[in-house]
Design a protein around this motif. Sequence first.
Motif, PDB file in Angstrom:
ATOM      1  N   SER A 430       1.035  -1.127   0.151  1.00  0.00           N
ATOM      2  CA  SER A 430       0.396  -0.351  -0.003  1.00  0.00           C
ATOM      3  C   SER A 430       0.754   1.481  -0.059  1.00  0.00           C
ATOM      4  N   LEU A 431       2.145   0.941   0.626  1.00  0.00           N
ATOM      5  CA  LEU A 431       3.007   2.346   0.496  1.00  0.00           C
ATOM      6  C   LEU A 431       3.538   2.699  -1.402  1.00  0.00           C
ATOM      7  N   GLY A 432       3.285   1.378  -1.562  1.00  0.00           N
ATOM      8  CA  GLY A 432       3.639   1.448  -3.175  1.00  0.00           C
ATOM      9  C   GLY A 432       4.905   0.886  -3.356  1.00  0.00           C
ATOM     10  N   LEU A 433       5.825  -0.197  -1.730  1.00  0.00           N
ATOM     11  CA  LEU A 433       6.659  -0.645  -2.441  1.00  0.00           C
ATOM     12  C   LEU A 433       6.270  -1.636  -3.845  1.00  0.00           C
TER      13      LEU A 433
ATOM     14  N   GLU B  81       1.684   5.048  -4.200  1.00  0.00           N
ATOM     15  CA  GLU B  81       2.617   6.123  -3.826  1.00  0.00           C
ATOM     16  C   GLU B  81       1.622   7.856  -3.196  1.00  0.00           C
ATOM     17  N   ALA B 105       9.519   3.564   2.478  1.00  0.00           N
ATOM     18  CA  ALA B 105       9.363   2.905   1.648  1.00  0.00           C
ATOM     19  C   ALA B 105       9.897   4.885   1.230  1.00  0.00           C
ATOM     20  N   ALA B 154       2.056   6.134   6.378  1.00  0.00           N
ATOM     21  CA  ALA B 154       1.471   6.635   5.566  1.00  0.00           C
ATOM     22  C   ALA B 154       1.631   7.816   4.930  1.00  0.00           C
ATOM     23  N   MET B 157       5.509   9.012   2.746  1.00  0.00           N
ATOM     24  CA  MET B 157       5.057   9.243   1.247  1.00  0.00           C
ATOM     25  C   MET B 157       4.665  10.437   0.614  1.00  0.00           C
TER      26      MET B 157
END
Lengths: 522, 246
Positions: A430-433, B81, B105, B154, B157
Amino acid sequence: MLKKVFQSIKRYQNSDVPFYNRSMIYLLKLKDIGEDRMKKIIALISCMFGLFVFINVYHEPQVNAAEKTYTIGTDVTFPPFVYADSNNNYVGIDMDLIRAIAKEEGFKAEIKPIGFNAAVQSLSSGQIDGVIAGMTITDERRQKFDFSTPYYKSGIVMAVAPKGNIKGLKDLKGKRVAVKTGTAGATYANSIKDRYGFRTVTFDDSDNVYNDVKNGNSAACFDDSAVLNYGVKTGLGLKVVTKPTDIGSYGFAVEKGKNKELMAKFNSGLKKLKANGQYNKIVEKYTGESATAAQKKASAKADSEGHTFIGLIKQNKSAILDGIFETIKLTVVSIICATIFGVLIGLLGVLPSKFARGASTTIIYIFRGLPLLVLALFIYNGVPSLTGSKVPAFVAGIITLTLNEGAYTAAFVKGGIDAVDSGQMEAARSLGLPFGRSMRKVILPQGIKIMIPSFINQFIITLKDTSILSIIGILELTQTGKIIIARNLEGFKIWTIIALIYLIIITVLTLLSKWVERRIND
Amino acid sequence: MKNLKVDVTDLKKNFGDNHVLKGIDFKVAQNEVVVLIGPSGSGKSTLLRCLNRLEDPTSGKVIIDGNDISDSKTNIDHARENIGMVFQHFNLFNNLTVGQNVELAPVELGKMSKEEAVKMAKELLDTVGLDDKYEAMPQSLSGGQKQRVAIARALAMNPDIMLFDEPTSALDPEMVGDVLEVMKDLAKKGMTMVVVTHEMGFAKEVADRVVFMADGKVMEEGSPEEVFDNPQNERTKTFLEKVINV
């Protein structure tokens, strides 16, 4: 792309992450480079593994082309025809004969002491060129093998414990009789067991047969007269109570219709040896009064000095050390291969692709499901008879352990990753990893901690499972024990020594693994 | 609505034979705080999880910030992202410290250097009232603290939209207030938020719009006053009676 891979590998080589941990990191590093390229990398790794096997296959000793080398399989426990002397050299009538014939006819004989049963099977599958192991020529065997001119005449006799009350076949009613698998003695015993009302029990080695009679589990045993008479004369501790019957001849065997040149050489060599008197000398050397008396004296001498544990270890030091070395070699190489294979297959099982997961599950199912013994025989004897190419026993052993232990490793690698809460992956994604990086940074560090005890356990199991490879004649610790016992019949003491050696190696391996575990957890 | 951040059209989601979402139309404008309410099993969380494709829609369109999330050709990692998500069970990375959870992240994805990330993580932890927990492991935190770290993670990002999936449901009652405070601050700063919650007080106070869902459909939506004080739909009335009586 390759450059990228190597850079990332280099970066991790300097770190002190343990090997299997690192191999996982490589993999997931690769994953980042792109899902479609993953396939190419898997192919690359497969090629490297293939190359490794290839190098091993062709690493066998090369000889000069002028002298042709034949691989000859034989038994390890069949004195006076074939047995290991106290220096662990293979001697006996058969051994002296084949060496004399090889010298006479100008070829090289590479002796593989793999046991009668394995020798016969390896001959059928073309793994070896010939068998000389006191093998009686029978019609049944003629279906599969071509035999030489007989080189020795023998018959079947019955031997019993000296103090028992068994005097002949009639006394065997309701009793148990010990025989050796696949021998003429076994065939004979089975052919008359209904008539005399006894049961048979089979063993793979002669010494187990004799011990079973000596300690009273079986009432009698049947074996070739030359073998039993020799044993009795040299202090075996049994007595022969019947006249030789079912007379047969021993012959040298090759696979039916193959190796005609070798067969012709054997026959012509045997003829020459008989003509020049060398044949008689060899037979006399092992069965003559002086020979058996010397042997008896030697065993009496051994009695006085060397039947203690220390004495036995001293006498067999070099053989045992070789066995330990072979066992360690098998263990280390197969732990490395099985871990790489297992981690690959395990990671395949957690990829998003259904096809990858299916492949992983299938491979685990097959190789975890097959008994190790069956897998070993299949790879060593089964595959070559299909493809016609030989697989050296060591390589066959490594492949067997890699597939079997690797399947177990894959199962717990997959299980360890699955055991990490699915919310961890969701949060990372969900963080884009990307998938690979989420795996490497979040899931694997947690999964590996779960897997470590299973890895240690699997290493120990791998070490123990190397003993099963004695079935394909690898001279590791267990096979070494069998061979020593075949000579000195000290079953209890030798197996105690072997068992202790295994425990010591396992202890060292466990301590080493625990040390690695502590370093990972810190 | 101007500046649509979320634009969902005719979204359907089946789990096998179970039709969880039966054609949802759902829009969120920039800076808007939308609260999703409804009985359990109504599809609120599934709708939320479709907004960053943690669930693949069976059919329909999900457009976030002009990107079609429901199109498999869209680079989903890139799209995520900009969409922060906070989970009911926190899902802090157990192998990392609080600080590393926040920094992971942005550093991994090349958004900032390690030093910048450390500075940012400390600032974010300060805004959620946990600046002293930078070195702590998640296991040593209370539920409320964990959820505030999750919000900071969260936010690291720097997303345009924040999704909250029942963020206070797994908390002890005395912890709920702290987390809601952080969320209120966030709303005041103009963050676009979609919140699934049972905290009706929060909905009344903070929401620009309340959406009531039942049986995989949107039954009713409007301002908090409209939905809470003058519900039109029978299902909404029954639901609110139950929730408020408890």
